[in-house]
Design an enzyme around this catalytic site. Sequence first.
Site, PDB file in Angstrom:
ATOM      1  NE  ARG A 295     -41.125  30.630  -0.520  1.00 51.08           N
ATOM      2  CZ  ARG A 295     -41.129  29.508   0.186  1.00 51.08           C
ATOM      3  NH1 ARG A 295     -40.830  28.366  -0.396  1.00 51.08           N
ATOM      4  NH2 ARG A 295     -41.422  29.511   1.465  1.00 51.08           N
ATOM      5  N   GLY A 356     -32.720  34.293  -8.478  1.00 55.00           N
ATOM      6  CA  GLY A 356     -32.073  34.244  -9.767  1.00 55.00           C
ATOM      7  C   GLY A 356     -32.327  32.966 -10.523  1.00 55.00           C
TER       8      GLY A 356
END
Length: 538
Positions: A295, A356
């Site tokens: 995203r 992450g």
Amino acid sequence: MADNGNVIFRQQLLSIDENLGKEDVEDLKFLCSDFIPLKKLETVKSAQDIFQLLISKDLLNRDDTFLIAELLYMMKCNFLLQKLAYTKEIVQQHLPKRGRVSGYRQMLYEIAEELTKDNVKDAAFLLRDHLPKKQSTMSALELLTSLEKKSLLMESDLSILEKICQKIAPQLQKKIVMYKQTKVPYQGIKETVPSPFCGFNKPTFGTTLLQDPLLPKNHELPCTEEFGSLEEHIRNFHSLAENQVVKAEPIFDPSGPSLKQAVRKNEAAAEYKMDGQCRGYCLIINNVNFEGGLRRRNGSEKDAMELKHVFTWLGFKVEKYDNQTSIEIEKLLQDWQTSENWKDSDCLICCILSHGVSGKIYGTDACLIPIRTIMSYFTANQCPLLAQKPKLFFIQACQGGKAQQPVYLQADSNNSISLEPDAQSSGFVSSHQLTSSIPAEADFLLGMATVDGYLSFRHVHQGTWYIQALCNKLQLLVPRGEDILSILTEVNEEVSKRADVQGLKKQMPQPAYTLRKKLIFPVPQDPFVPSEQSSDMQ
């Protein structure tokens, strides 16, 4: 000429008053309660009122402003010392001989600083029969003042304070023990010097009385009485150590180095050098747009600009890199690893804003890079010019989590604004993962937006909880002389209080480090001016 001197003196006090807030005034009132009757302090509304009361008692005048410098130093408002022609170091040099605030008052103030709101609430409950009815809104200083008013707490009787600390904050008992140890008489030193406050003359390990920068060279200080113990010296040594635990050591030999020299040496050894030609470089990697279905990180630019603004204010040269692939990140790190710019730099700051997973961050090509690999480019072996210099990494990225769906915050308008996680995968890895991300070598600090295995949150307009809290706390606490670990503790507290509108989504940052010394950023010469980017923050 005399009138002009008084005008300058008053202007100095006015300038200090303008930079002190409501809480600072409360701190001043408490620290001055040994000099000014409590009844008069109850009428105080501003720092100006306190200054006037001190002037009326001849404790403050245009030729001797040290008491105000001492108070500002204890309150960690070191950025205001320059208004009186002092520095933190000069105040430290003068304190052993000229300090007026009693060790008892200092000890209470330090305890009050460390008491949390929950601690105060618990103490008020335990003491409900002895305190005013407004217990729910009482501050730590108000709690201690109330106990003193009722003679339940005094210099000669600390029993109730000891019992309360034992119940609600056992870690604070060491401050009381340390203070009580200073009450043991010592007869080995008889030489005294005049003190500017009657009855508080102190033994000295040297023969030269340090001068106030605003006093005439031959200015004589009033009152001479003997003070036959080491109480004041140990008390001030504790104050100069700024709340560090002081281990028992042999008493200084009067014929050897002076106490102030030892303190200066210890303090210098305990802090990283931050006075070079260049403060250092701040590298910001800001990944917003990704390949592979990751995203877009809306709101990240807000974080990047705020970091650039704050670290520029702190004296760093900031280099910002947008939308870096994993290959570009590694090439970038290689270039900086071999840069000659580190030769004259004090410190490295590296901020990475990205998606992450546990122990890793994404490049915009959707490829992962271990955080440990990123940091390893700057170990002492790989980057000798940064050896023994602090290297700080701030990572804004999720480290796991089971949910990826947005969490909605209620806005001031009728439209909802989304709060997004910075993660694209789920799963939990043990908490050992964080510490193992740091190279084994010294002088590293890794500030993570969240503990391992969990999401971190980013507001699509206002930026991330972690980075915005980090920038806010740097602005607030660097001018007060706080070290980086104390600042990150405050960041932890601020972020931990945040939640989505339902109160179901929380976040807890986590620092890990191999720092060997305190890292204290020098106080910038200019006050922080909020950027246009941050002016619209709620």
